[in-house]
Design a protein around this motif. Structure first.
Motif, PDB file in Angstrom:
ATOM      1  N   LYS A   1       1.252  -1.025  -0.370  1.00 34.23           N
ATOM      2  CA  LYS A   1      -0.037   0.135  -0.021  1.00 34.23           C
ATOM      3  C   LYS A   1       0.550   1.491  -0.090  1.00 34.23           C
ATOM      4  O   LYS A   1       0.416   1.909  -0.557  1.00 34.23           O
ATOM      5  CB  LYS A   1      -0.746   0.287   0.933  1.00 34.23           C
ATOM      6  N   ASN A   2       1.649   1.228   0.770  1.00 39.90           N
ATOM      7  CA  ASN A   2       2.225   2.421   0.910  1.00 39.90           C
ATOM      8  C   ASN A   2       3.358   2.606  -0.533  1.00 39.90           C
ATOM      9  O   ASN A   2       4.429   3.435  -0.832  1.00 39.90           O
ATOM     10  CB  ASN A   2       3.682   2.645   1.848  1.00 39.90           C
ATOM     11  N   LEU A   3       3.831   2.191  -1.320  1.00 42.86           N
ATOM     12  CA  LEU A   3       4.073   2.086  -2.664  1.00 42.86           C
ATOM     13  C   LEU A   3       3.022   2.424  -3.481  1.00 42.86           C
ATOM     14  O   LEU A   3       3.529   2.741  -5.064  1.00 42.86           O
ATOM     15  CB  LEU A   3       5.159   0.501  -3.156  1.00 42.86           C
ATOM     16  N   LEU A   4       1.444   1.706  -3.435  1.00 42.29           N
ATOM     17  CA  LEU A   4       1.034   2.877  -4.182  1.00 42.29           C
ATOM     18  C   LEU A   4       0.603   4.112  -5.027  1.00 42.29           C
ATOM     19  O   LEU A   4       0.478   4.927  -5.628  1.00 42.29           O
ATOM     20  CB  LEU A   4      -0.264   2.522  -4.173  1.00 42.29           C
ATOM     21  N   SER A   5       1.256   5.396  -3.784  1.00 45.01           N
ATOM     22  CA  SER A   5       1.688   6.195  -4.258  1.00 45.01           C
ATOM     23  C   SER A   5       2.180   6.411  -4.455  1.00 45.01           C
ATOM     24  O   SER A   5       2.202   8.324  -5.894  1.00 45.01           O
ATOM     25  CB  SER A   5       1.689   7.536  -2.613  1.00 45.01           C
TER      26      SER A   5
ATOM     27  N   THR B   1      -8.968  -5.152   5.891  1.00 45.40           N
ATOM     28  CA  THR B   1      -9.684  -4.010   5.918  1.00 45.40           C
ATOM     29  C   THR B   1     -10.772  -4.400   4.814  1.00 45.40           C
ATOM     30  O   THR B   1     -10.749  -5.473   4.042  1.00 45.40           O
ATOM     31  CB  THR B   1      -9.191  -2.823   4.734  1.00 45.40           C
ATOM     32  N   TRP B   2     -12.205  -3.543   4.315  1.00 43.13           N
ATOM     33  CA  TRP B   2     -12.394  -3.788   4.047  1.00 43.13           C
ATOM     34  C   TRP B   2     -12.383  -4.233   1.829  1.00 43.13           C
ATOM     35  O   TRP B   2     -12.857  -4.973   1.564  1.00 43.13           O
ATOM     36  CB  TRP B   2     -13.937  -2.720   2.962  1.00 43.13           C
ATOM     37  N   GLU B   3     -11.426  -3.495   1.696  1.00 46.55           N
ATOM     38  CA  GLU B   3     -10.296  -3.464   0.377  1.00 46.55           C
ATOM     39  C   GLU B   3     -10.200  -4.652  -0.093  1.00 46.55           C
ATOM     40  O   GLU B   3     -10.174  -5.587  -1.024  1.00 46.55           O
ATOM     41  CB  GLU B   3      -9.472  -2.422   0.175  1.00 46.55           C
ATOM     42  N   ASP B   4      -9.045  -4.771   1.520  1.00 41.40           N
ATOM     43  CA  ASP B   4      -8.323  -6.899   1.710  1.00 41.40           C
ATOM     44  C   ASP B   4      -9.432  -7.952   0.816  1.00 41.40           C
ATOM     45  O   ASP B   4      -9.806  -8.536   0.178  1.00 41.40           O
ATOM     46  CB  ASP B   4      -8.091  -7.162   2.851  1.00 41.40           C
ATOM     47  N   VAL B   5     -11.534  -7.159   1.734  1.00 42.54           N
ATOM     48  CA  VAL B   5     -11.548  -8.248   1.170  1.00 42.54           C
ATOM     49  C   VAL B   5     -12.265  -8.506  -0.092  1.00 42.54           C
ATOM     50  O   VAL B   5     -12.857  -9.918  -0.739  1.00 42.54           O
ATOM     51  CB  VAL B   5     -13.464  -8.090   2.386  1.00 42.54           C
ATOM     52  N   ALA B   6     -13.105  -7.632  -0.770  1.00 40.46           N
ATOM     53  CA  ALA B   6     -13.213  -6.948  -1.860  1.00 40.46           C
ATOM     54  C   ALA B   6     -12.321  -7.566  -2.522  1.00 40.46           C
ATOM     55  O   ALA B   6     -12.695  -8.591  -3.738  1.00 40.46           O
ATOM     56  CB  ALA B   6     -13.533  -5.144  -2.158  1.00 40.46           C
ATOM     57  N   ARG B   7     -10.393  -7.658  -3.002  1.00 37.52           N
ATOM     58  CA  ARG B   7      -9.582  -7.663  -3.383  1.00 37.52           C
ATOM     59  C   ARG B   7      -9.947  -9.696  -3.443  1.00 37.52           C
ATOM     60  O   ARG B   7      -9.448 -10.479  -4.799  1.00 37.52           O
ATOM     61  CB  ARG B   7      -8.536  -7.032  -2.839  1.00 37.52           C
ATOM     62  N   GLU B   8      -9.303  -9.845  -1.808  1.00 43.47           N
ATOM     63  CA  GLU B   8      -9.539 -11.339  -1.659  1.00 43.47           C
ATOM     64  C   GLU B   8     -10.781 -12.471  -2.241  1.00 43.47           C
ATOM     65  O   GLU B   8     -10.308 -13.327  -2.845  1.00 43.47           O
ATOM     66  CB  GLU B   8      -8.598 -11.721  -0.328  1.00 43.47           C
ATOM     67  N   HIS B   9     -11.567 -11.742  -1.341  1.00 46.50           N
ATOM     68  CA  HIS B   9     -13.130 -12.731  -2.162  1.00 46.50           C
ATOM     69  C   HIS B   9     -13.350 -12.281  -3.655  1.00 46.50           C
ATOM     70  O   HIS B   9     -14.410 -13.545  -3.221  1.00 46.50           O
ATOM     71  CB  HIS B   9     -13.423 -12.800  -0.847  1.00 46.50           C
ATOM     72  N   LEU B  10     -13.327 -11.308  -3.559  1.00 45.20           N
ATOM     73  CA  LEU B  10     -14.531 -10.864  -4.748  1.00 45.20           C
ATOM     74  C   LEU B  10     -13.645 -10.527  -5.580  1.00 45.20           C
ATOM     75  O   LEU B  10     -14.650 -10.332  -6.865  1.00 45.20           O
ATOM     76  CB  LEU B  10     -15.220  -9.004  -4.808  1.00 45.20           C
ATOM     77  N   ASP B  11     -12.113 -10.877  -6.018  1.00 46.34           N
ATOM     78  CA  ASP B  11     -11.576 -10.032  -6.940  1.00 46.34           C
ATOM     79  C   ASP B  11     -11.677  -9.115  -7.711  1.00 46.34           C
ATOM     80  O   ASP B  11     -11.539  -8.680  -9.187  1.00 46.34           O
ATOM     81  CB  ASP B  11     -11.512 -11.352  -8.376  1.00 46.34           C
ATOM     82  N   LEU B  12     -12.289  -7.669  -6.721  1.00 48.96           N
ATOM     83  CA  LEU B  12     -12.548  -6.525  -7.093  1.00 48.96           C
ATOM     84  C   LEU B  12     -11.293  -5.202  -6.345  1.00 48.96           C
ATOM     85  O   LEU B  12     -10.887  -5.657  -5.234  1.00 48.96           O
ATOM     86  CB  LEU B  12     -13.683  -5.889  -6.448  1.00 48.96           C
ATOM     87  N   MET B  13     -10.743  -5.075  -7.614  1.00 49.63           N
ATOM     88  CA  MET B  13      -9.785  -3.961  -7.492  1.00 49.63           C
ATOM     89  C   MET B  13     -10.475  -2.336  -7.497  1.00 49.63           C
ATOM     90  O   MET B  13     -11.131  -2.036  -8.161  1.00 49.63           O
ATOM     91  CB  MET B  13      -8.473  -4.442  -8.419  1.00 49.63           C
ATOM     92  N   VAL B  14      -9.908  -1.855  -6.044  1.00 47.62           N
ATOM     93  CA  VAL B  14     -10.246  -0.643  -5.686  1.00 47.62           C
ATOM     94  C   VAL B  14      -9.268   0.756  -5.624  1.00 47.62           C
ATOM     95  O   VAL B  14      -8.250   0.711  -4.951  1.00 47.62           O
ATOM     96  CB  VAL B  14     -11.077   0.087  -4.839  1.00 47.62           C
ATOM     97  N   ASP B  15     -10.056   1.299  -6.957  1.00 47.02           N
ATOM     98  CA  ASP B  15      -8.869   3.039  -6.808  1.00 47.02           C
ATOM     99  C   ASP B  15      -8.583   3.180  -4.895  1.00 47.02           C
ATOM    100  O   ASP B  15      -9.579   4.022  -5.238  1.00 47.02           O
ATOM    101  CB  ASP B  15      -9.153   3.421  -7.769  1.00 47.02           C
ATOM    102  N   GLU B  16      -7.674   3.847  -5.331  1.00 52.26           N
ATOM    103  CA  GLU B  16      -6.786   4.318  -3.902  1.00 52.26           C
ATOM    104  C   GLU B  16      -7.391   5.607  -4.114  1.00 52.26           C
ATOM    105  O   GLU B  16      -7.321   6.012  -2.940  1.00 52.26           O
ATOM    106  CB  GLU B  16      -5.919   3.878  -3.634  1.00 52.26           C
ATOM    107  N   LYS B  17      -7.176   5.868  -5.361  1.00 49.66           N
ATOM    108  CA  LYS B  17      -7.659   7.670  -5.325  1.00 49.66           C
ATOM    109  C   LYS B  17      -8.892   7.497  -5.852  1.00 49.66           C
ATOM    110  O   LYS B  17      -9.061   9.526  -5.646  1.00 49.66           O
ATOM    111  CB  LYS B  17      -7.042   8.181  -5.856  1.00 49.66           C
TER     112      LYS B  17
END
Length: 871
Positions: free
Chosen positions: A281-285, A421-437
């Motif tokens: 996450k700290n490299l996404l910036s 985090t809910w983003e982890d759940v989205a990615r891990e269980h729903l294969d959903l990537m959410v834009d951090e920005k």
């Protein structure tokens, strides 16, 4: 201006990063520390060098070595750790996603590829920068080829730079002669054997005089010292092999198009997705891209009209599943005052086609939104949120049975990850990537959608792992019990706390004077550096272990030193009192709210075993060993007209062990209500029950509880101050006395090795990845985890069941008494005095019947006008 290329030795930098950084894993269990370290080093160097071209070279998995003996020699080296091996293909995929050129070639090693490329590029008048952790590559240094060697220590990277002149300055040899230097002195890190008996100093002297091993061999009789002459003569074949091993092929044949290595923007959309999956996450910036758009986003709508909002709520109330989230109004509040922000709106989702962000403002008030959400929570079949407990002070939940906490479900499926985090759940269980920005409104829609869509997925996974009952009957009801405890809080007598702090300050002051008097000087007792000098240099006490930062004055060092001088015991005592004062006397005062009570947080998704933890402040860590530490419990008092009732399970983990192991002797001892530690001492030490001494009972107690935690003979020997051999005999005799326990613990480890996890009585799973580690210490830790987790996890489940039932019964009977604290195996009730007898009855009934075991569950119960007295 000439162009520049950076060449990276892939495996070498991965290896350095792997051993230089602590272990990291993502939600899927992939080890990621080597990848993270590699990328961090690469980014740092790209920023410094600003190259035009970039290539990363890798060894082929099964390289054809340059020499038959080379293969035989390399075959003796330690194999790559599995945790590192699994990261190699991933870094290659990440680099490909970043558009970085990678190269590998059967029959050639990475350093051959780099050596050849460095010469090819230098001939094209390019500046070359080589990045490697192997000093073999120093032989490539010239005026235009710079070798950079990163060192990763405690998460920080330092880099050594070498042009040809730097090699000569450091080693007194030219880069070409560096090969011969390595041939003589060897290098275990680079797998070069060298010549036995010739170290760096002698090797340097020989090569500076003769410039090559061949010339040195021609003058072998003249070499000094004589042992070097003898060694080179005797091991000449090994010297020749070592030189061949150390020599990099700079004229290798392989295809390579420089244009393919042209460096573009490495922060691509595809790489962004990879970084999200790897949880960097700290490299996404660093990325100036958005996550790929998801189809569901087309159905997101921002609602500001009350009429539209009413229509949406009407549909939500009839929906089978509704996911929601509250978000704060940050538009009119500075980040520093985020806690003071009001409700900005909600996210709401009840279908796969649409998600809504309903904002406050105009004619939509926060109160109205929360009332409508309460109605939805009552009428929808499944009301789903992430961290439900944190929103319950705003949303009135009238039907707890309708609720689904996504964070709790995700935690059960992966209890090793404590910061879901809910983003982890989205990615891990729903294969959903959410834009951090993404905007706050879009993120609210995404979180609501995640909470909606993950219900079906998580429910199925819980059922597949046989944890659906655990989730439904223990973990979800616990959410509401913990909420009640947080709301209830516990009363603290502020003035008494202040007096307690003053009492500690006086004791600390007295100890300070005594320590100075014993030491014969004044110094900063809290400074490990000054303390070390005083103890081990000025006072000449034995056992000083000096590190780079000074002498170690850790607690274990001082405890061993205590018999040598009375000042050491006083220093240990001083540390305990200063800790008490700063953490409790001063620290607790900061948490007392306007109602005179501390409303701490209780967390159910932190520990891997299922135990509840306490934070802000940690009320489960109130000292119990020192009398002055225990006295702090006196400042915790019930409301006027109330008394504290404290109930504590008696030896619950040993009782769970008796049940799980089915050991007849241990079960019989509990059923006969014998003194379990005395009977263990009698049987293990082969002495009559009535002749067991207090010391023997204490030793048996240490063995009893140590076995539960998978204690080793070394650990027991430390605890009892006996030899390791004696401790090993204690453990062997214990298992001979209770053979069922040995069988159970062995089976737990075997099951964990085969299946990758252990299971408690109530179906809770605890993964044990440490058992597959290449590190012996990690595997040993994994074995202890496998032994202990089924016991500690079951005990945690039992106390959860008890507290849920106690809390529900108090509320059902509309009693004024309330549950205020849980400390592992202990429950504390603030009982209304007219209800005191009824509360004691409820505690006894619910705690002793929380689980049906082969041995009885028993509690110790006391009452008092403060927690100290009740305990």
């Amino acid at each position: 201006m000439s162009s520049k290329i950076v060449l990276i030795d892939g495996h070498s930098i991965l290896n350095r990063a792997f051993y230089g950084l602590p272990d990291l894993t993502n939600a899927e269990g992939l080890h990621t520390n080597a990848i993270y370290g590699f990328l961090t080093i690469m980014f740092k160097l790209l920023e410094e060098e600003k190259p035009d071209y970039l290539t990363v070279a890798f060894d082929v998995h099964a390289p054809t070595f340059r020499h038959k003996m080379y293969a035989e020699y390399k075959g003796t080296r330690k194999p790559m750790a599995d945790e590192l091996r699994q990261q190699v293909p991933v870094i290659k995929e990440v680099l490909q996603a970043m558009g970085v050129k990678t190269i590998e070639c059967a029959g050639l090693e990475a350093d051959d590829l780099i050596g050849t490329l460095s010469k090819r590029c230098e001939r094209k008048d390019m500046e070359v920068v080589v990045i490697s952790g192997d000093r073999d590559l120093l032989q490539l240094a010239t005026e235009h080829v710079k070798i950079r060697i990163p060192k990763t220590k405690q998460g920080r990277t330092e880099i050594e730079d070498y042009y040809a002149k730097d090699v000569f300055e450091r080693y007194q040899v030219t880069p070409e002669e560096f090969i011969d230097l390595k041939a003589l002195m060897g290098d275990t890190a680079d797998n070069i054997p060298g010549v036995p008996g010739i170290g760096e100093k002698t090797a340097t002297k020989i090569i500076t005089q003769y410039h090559s091993i061949e010339t040195a061999h021609d003058h072998v009789e003249e070499l000094k010292p004589p042992r070097a002459s003898k060694s080179l003569n005797e091991y000449w074949d090994l010297a020749v092999l070592s030189k061949e091993l150390a020599t990099i092929n700079v004229n290798a044949e392989f295809s390579y198009e420089l244009s393919e290595a042209k460096l573009g923007n490495v922060y691509t959309e595809e790489a962004y997705v990879f970084f999200q999956k790897l949880e960097f996450k700290n490299l996404l910036s660093r990325f100036d891209v958005a996550a790929p758009a998801n189809k569901i986003e087309d159905g997101f709508r921002i609602i500001t009209s009350k009429r539209e909002a009413e229509e949406i709520f009407a549909k939500a109330e009839k929906a089978q599943t509704t996911g929601t989230v509250l978000f704060k109004d940050m538009e009119n509040v500075l980040p520093l005052f985020a806690d003071q922000a009001g409700l900005g709106g909600i996210g709401l989702c009840f279908s796969n086609e649409a998600g809504f962000c309903i904002k406050t403002g105009n004619d939509i008030s926060g109160e109205w939104l929360l009332e409508k959400l309460a109605d939805v929570a009552e009428t929808t079949d499944t009301f789903s949120m992430f961290h439900l407990k944190e929103s319950m002070d705003q949303i009135k939940i009238r039907k707890p049975e309708n609720c689904f906490d996504v964070s709790v479900a995700a935690y059960l499926l992966n209890p090793l990850k404590n910061n879901y985090t809910w983003e982890d759940v989205a990615r891990e269980h729903l294969d959903l990537m959410v834009d951090e920005k993404a905007d706050q409104e879009i993120k609210a829609c995404y979180e609501a959608y995640t909470n909606y869509a993950s219900v079906e997925v998580l429910s199925r996974k819980l059922a597949d792992t046989k944890m659906d009952t655990l989730f439904r009957e223990i973990e979800m009801p616990l959410v509401f019990t913990l909420f009640d405890m947080e709301q209830n809080g516990i009363r603290v007598e502020a003035e008494a706390l202040k007096q307690y702090g003053n009492q500690l300050a006086c004791k600390i002051g007295d100890l300070e004077k005594e320590i100075y008097e014993e030491a014969g000087e004044t110094f900063n007792i809290n400074s490990p550096k000054q303390l070390g000098v005083v103890l081990f240099e000025n006072m000449k006490l034995p056992g000083g272990r000096k590190t780079k930062t000074g002498y170690s004055t850790a607690a274990d060092v001082l405890e061993k030193l205590a018999p040598e001088h009375p000042v050491v015991a006083k220093i240990l005592e001083y540390r305990q009192y200063t800790k008490l004062k700063s953490t409790y006397a001063d620290g607790l005062a900061n948490y007392i709210q306007d109602d005179g009570r501390i409303h701490g947080k209780f967390n159910q998704t932190i520990t891997a075993t299922g135990r509840i933890s306490s934070t802000e402040p940690n009320l489960q860590n109130i000292p119990v060993r020192m009398e002055l530490g225990r006295l702090i419990r006196k400042v915790f008092i019930p409301e006027d007209g109330y008394r504290f009732v404290d109930a504590d399970y008696s030896q619950i983990e040993l009782r769970v062990l008796a049940h799980c192991s089915g050991d007849e002797h241990l079960i019989r001892a509990y059923k006969e209500q014998s003194d379990i530690h005395r009977i263990t001492a009698s049987q293990v030490f082969h002495i009559p029950f009535d002749e067991v001494t207090p010391q023997q009972r204490r030793n048996a107690k240490a063995v009893n509880f140590g076995i539960v935690y998978g204690i080793s003979s070394f650990g027991l020997s430390q605890d009892l101050s006996i030899t390791r051999k004696e401790a090993a005999k204690y453990i062997d005799d214990y298992f001979a006395t209770y053979p069922g326990i040995k069988t159970f613990l062995d089976h737990a480890v075997t099951h964990a090795k085969e299946e990758g996890y252990v299971v408690t009585l109530f179906g809770r799973r605890r993964p044990v990845p440490e058992l597959s580690s290449s590190n012996f210490m990690q595997r040993s830790f994994g074995e202890r985890v496998a032994m202990n987790s089924p016991i500690q996890g079951a005990a945690a489940d039992i106390i959860k069941i008890a507290m849920i039932r106690v809390n529900q019964k108090l509320k059902k009977q509309k009693m004024k008494s309330r549950l205020v604290l849980q400390v592992h195996d202990e429950l504390l009730i603030e009982a209304y005095e007219p209800e005191l007898e009824a509360v004691q009855k409820i505690l006894k009934e619910e705690m002793e019947h929380a689980a049906k075991l082969k041995v009885p569950l028993e509690i110790d119960m006391h009452t008092g006008v403060n927690w100290y007295e009740a305990k």
